[in-house]
Design a protein around this motif. Structure first.
Motif, mmCIF file in Angstrom:
data_model
loop_
_atom_site.group_PDB
_atom_site.id
_atom_site.type_symbol
_atom_site.label_atom_id
_atom_site.label_comp_id
_atom_site.label_asym_id
_atom_site.label_seq_id
_atom_site.Cartn_x
_atom_site.Cartn_y
_atom_site.Cartn_z
ATOM 1 N N ARG A 1 0.911 -1.254 -0.101
ATOM 2 C CA ARG A 1 0.212 -0.089 -0.185
ATOM 3 C C ARG A 1 1.181 0.888 0.290
ATOM 4 N N PRO A 2 0.961 1.747 -1.221
ATOM 5 C CA PRO A 2 2.224 2.904 -0.957
ATOM 6 C C PRO A 2 1.627 3.893 -0.458
ATOM 7 N N PRO A 3 2.163 5.384 -0.420
ATOM 8 C CA PRO A 3 1.769 6.087 0.324
ATOM 9 C C PRO A 3 1.501 7.520 -0.550
ATOM 10 N N PRO A 4 0.636 8.100 -0.520
ATOM 11 C CA PRO A 4 1.336 9.458 -1.221
ATOM 12 C C PRO A 4 2.531 10.422 -0.915
ATOM 13 N N PRO A 5 2.485 11.183 -1.970
ATOM 14 C CA PRO A 5 4.261 12.039 -0.883
ATOM 15 C C PRO A 5 4.232 12.704 -0.614
ATOM 16 N N GLY A 6 5.354 12.930 -0.176
ATOM 17 C CA GLY A 6 5.473 14.061 1.062
ATOM 18 C C GLY A 6 5.438 14.011 2.519
ATOM 19 N N ILE A 7 4.776 12.832 2.743
ATOM 20 C CA ILE A 7 4.827 12.358 4.392
ATOM 21 C C ILE A 7 5.127 13.261 5.246
ATOM 22 N N LEU A 8 6.424 12.765 5.038
ATOM 23 C CA LEU A 8 7.685 13.507 6.072
ATOM 24 C C LEU A 8 7.480 15.019 6.343
ATOM 25 N N LEU A 9 6.879 15.418 4.947
ATOM 26 C CA LEU A 9 7.568 17.032 5.731
ATOM 27 C C LEU A 9 6.128 17.619 5.808
ATOM 28 N N GLU A 10 5.219 16.429 5.968
ATOM 29 C CA GLU A 10 3.996 17.515 6.861
ATOM 30 C C GLU A 10 3.752 18.034 8.459
ATOM 31 N N PRO A 11 3.104 19.594 7.828
ATOM 32 C CA PRO A 11 3.619 19.320 9.377
ATOM 33 C C PRO A 11 2.198 18.490 10.574
ATOM 34 N N ALA A 12 1.402 17.792 10.143
ATOM 35 C CA ALA A 12 1.147 16.614 11.413
ATOM 36 C C ALA A 12 2.129 15.487 11.663
ATOM 37 N N PHE A 13 2.228 15.253 10.322
ATOM 38 C CA PHE A 13 3.357 13.951 10.993
ATOM 39 C C PHE A 13 4.485 15.113 11.638
ATOM 40 N N HIS A 14 5.222 15.852 11.103
ATOM 41 C CA HIS A 14 5.989 16.634 12.604
ATOM 42 C C HIS A 14 4.909 16.659 13.869
ATOM 43 N N ARG A 15 4.494 16.996 13.943
ATOM 44 C CA ARG A 15 3.576 17.095 15.022
ATOM 45 C C ARG A 15 3.175 15.811 16.197
ATOM 46 N N GLY A 16 3.410 14.340 14.973
ATOM 47 C CA GLY A 16 3.544 12.911 16.297
ATOM 48 C C GLY A 16 4.932 12.671 16.189
ATOM 49 N N LEU A 17 5.309 13.281 15.393
ATOM 50 C CA LEU A 17 7.287 12.893 15.387
ATOM 51 C C LEU A 17 7.379 13.771 17.282
ATOM 52 N N ALA A 18 6.462 14.483 17.038
ATOM 53 C CA ALA A 18 7.578 15.220 19.086
ATOM 54 C C ALA A 18 6.595 14.640 20.027
ATOM 55 N N GLN A 19 5.595 14.032 19.159
ATOM 56 C CA GLN A 19 5.313 12.973 20.537
ATOM 57 C C GLN A 19 5.711 12.075 20.666
ATOM 58 N N LEU A 20 6.128 11.476 19.177
ATOM 59 C CA LEU A 20 7.461 10.445 19.469
ATOM 60 C C LEU A 20 8.551 10.312 20.356
ATOM 61 N N GLN A 21 9.320 11.683 19.953
ATOM 62 C CA GLN A 21 10.462 12.060 21.030
ATOM 63 C C GLN A 21 10.187 12.353 22.219
ATOM 64 N N ARG A 22 8.452 13.277 22.587
ATOM 65 C CA ARG A 22 8.278 12.773 24.111
ATOM 66 C C ARG A 22 8.207 12.095 25.047
ATOM 67 N N ARG A 23 7.870 10.674 23.816
ATOM 68 C CA ARG A 23 8.406 9.426 24.913
ATOM 69 C C ARG A 23 9.319 8.652 24.837
ATOM 70 N N GLY A 24 10.264 9.434 23.749
ATOM 71 C CA GLY A 24 12.039 8.030 24.521
ATOM 72 C C GLY A 24 12.386 6.888 22.860
ATOM 73 N N LEU A 25 10.724 6.872 22.295
ATOM 74 C CA LEU A 25 11.019 6.500 21.086
ATOM 75 C C LEU A 25 11.462 6.838 19.983
ATOM 76 N N VAL A 26 12.179 5.637 18.863
ATOM 77 C CA VAL A 26 12.872 5.539 18.119
ATOM 78 C C VAL A 26 12.052 6.296 16.469
ATOM 79 N N LEU A 27 12.436 6.959 16.314
ATOM 80 C CA LEU A 27 11.750 6.602 14.366
ATOM 81 C C LEU A 27 12.522 6.536 13.737
ATOM 82 N N ASP A 28 12.285 4.719 12.728
ATOM 83 C CA ASP A 28 12.616 4.239 11.660
ATOM 84 C C ASP A 28 11.828 4.541 10.326
#
Length: 340
Positions: free
Chosen positions: A154-181
């Motif tokens: 199931r290929p993704p749409p383009p540009g996910i890594l730069l989406e503002p919503a994705f970055h807000r999700g990354l902040a939640q990841l960072q808050r919990r000390g989790l790694v991003l693969d």
């Protein structure tokens, strides 16, 4: 779902078998999957059969593949089922029934980071279910405009890594000390670089050598791709928060096409074609930030498990012992906080 990878043919693979090189070397397989799909069954017993090839596997890292989803739950929480499944496999292994081997000692789940702040309760439930074994999150992000370059059912749409919503999700990841693969093609390494610079405190693991492509429009362009990939990889390596997985060259998008031969390749043949990529990657990141992976069963359509690890061992045979230990187990242990 259509599988974009070379089909696994046990009889074809059985033509080549090798004794393990450096058999006492401890290995943590930094990237594998388990799934049960129509015509594609690869569960713990199948993985155990593959690793029973003489190499000393001491632990493994399970990485999300949209497997064992909890289909009766609301969509954002369905991925909790995959984490629960992997944690069950880990609990079985942690009983000691497999000796020193700890399957799924670290788990990279698949919470949808495009939910932004709304991913928080999903991450919290995953942590509740798996505890410290949940070490990271990966989303489907590898994208190219050419329809021949697909590496996910199931290929993704383009540009996910730069989406503002994705970055807000990354902040939640960072808050919990989790790694991003991150699984991205070499054409997306600029986007990966932007993520790494935007979140310098977030530990990022780039999968599959940063995806040097060799199929579709890149067929026959290996030198040009290598030059661009090398330059972008060296720039990415300037970010101290990035690690690199070495492997994944058995996917069709890499363009090596071992599966079309009458016999599978041996480790010497694999080492010959992989050596430039592996040595360049290690030169960029250093052994301290690189970790070997099998990417099984995805890469199993191209070569056997024992052959794969022999190929890695051939390429780094002349390395210092301390660097070998980092590449085969130490970096993975540190990155994913695997005890033992």
């Amino acid at each position: 779902m259509h599988a974009p990878h070379a089909p696994v043919r046990p009889q074809w693979l059985a033509q080549v078998s090798e004794a393990p090189l450096d058999p006492n070397r401890a290995i943590i397989d930094a990237h594998h999957h388990l799934w049960d799909r129509p015509g594609q069954r690869y569960l713990a017993e199948d993985y155990l059969a593959d690793i029973a090839c003489g190499h000393r596997l001491v632990a493994s890292v399970y990485v999300q593949c949209r497997s064992m989803l909890a289909v009766d739950r609301p969509e954002p929480f369905q991925a909790v089922g995959e984490v629960e499944y992997a944690n069950g496999v880990a609990a079985y292994s942690a009983s000691g029934v497999l000796g020193e081997l700890r399957l799924c000692a670290a788990i990279v789940g698949g919470a949808n980071l495009l939910l932004g702040d709304a991913v928080a309760p999903v991450l919290d439930e995953m942590l509740q279910r798996a505890g410290p074994r949940l070490r990271g999150i990966r989303n489907t992000t590898a994208w190219h405009a050419d329809p021949r370059l697909i590496s996910n059912p199931r290929p993704p749409p383009p540009g996910i890594l730069l989406e503002p919503a994705f970055h807000r999700g990354l902040a939640q990841l960072q808050r919990r000390g989790l790694v991003l693969d991150i699984w991205a093609y070499h054409t997306q390494l600029g986007e990966v670089l932007e993520v790494a610079r935007t979140f310098p405190e977030l530990l990022i693991v780039v999968d599959h050598l940063g995806g040097p492509l060799g199929a579709g429009p890149y067929a026959g362009q290996r030198d040009a791709v290598f030059a661009r990939w090398s330059a972008d990889l060296r720039q990415l390596a300037q970010c101290a928060n990035v690690r690199l997985k070495l492997g994944g060259l058995g996917m069709k998008v890499a363009g090596f096409d071992h599966h079309v031969a009458s016999r599978p390749p041996g480790s010497a043949a694999l080492a010959a074609v992989w050596r430039p990529y592996l040595l360049q990657a290690i030169d960029c990141f250093g052994a301290q930030r690189c970790l070997f992976e099998s990417n099984f069963p995805v890469d199993k359509g191209m070569f056997g498990y024992g052959v794969l690890w022999n190929a890695f061992k051939r390429v780094v045979a002349d390395f210092a012992e301390a660097d070998k230990d980092r590449l085969f187990s130490g970096t993975a242990r540190e990155t994913y906080k695997i005890e033992g």
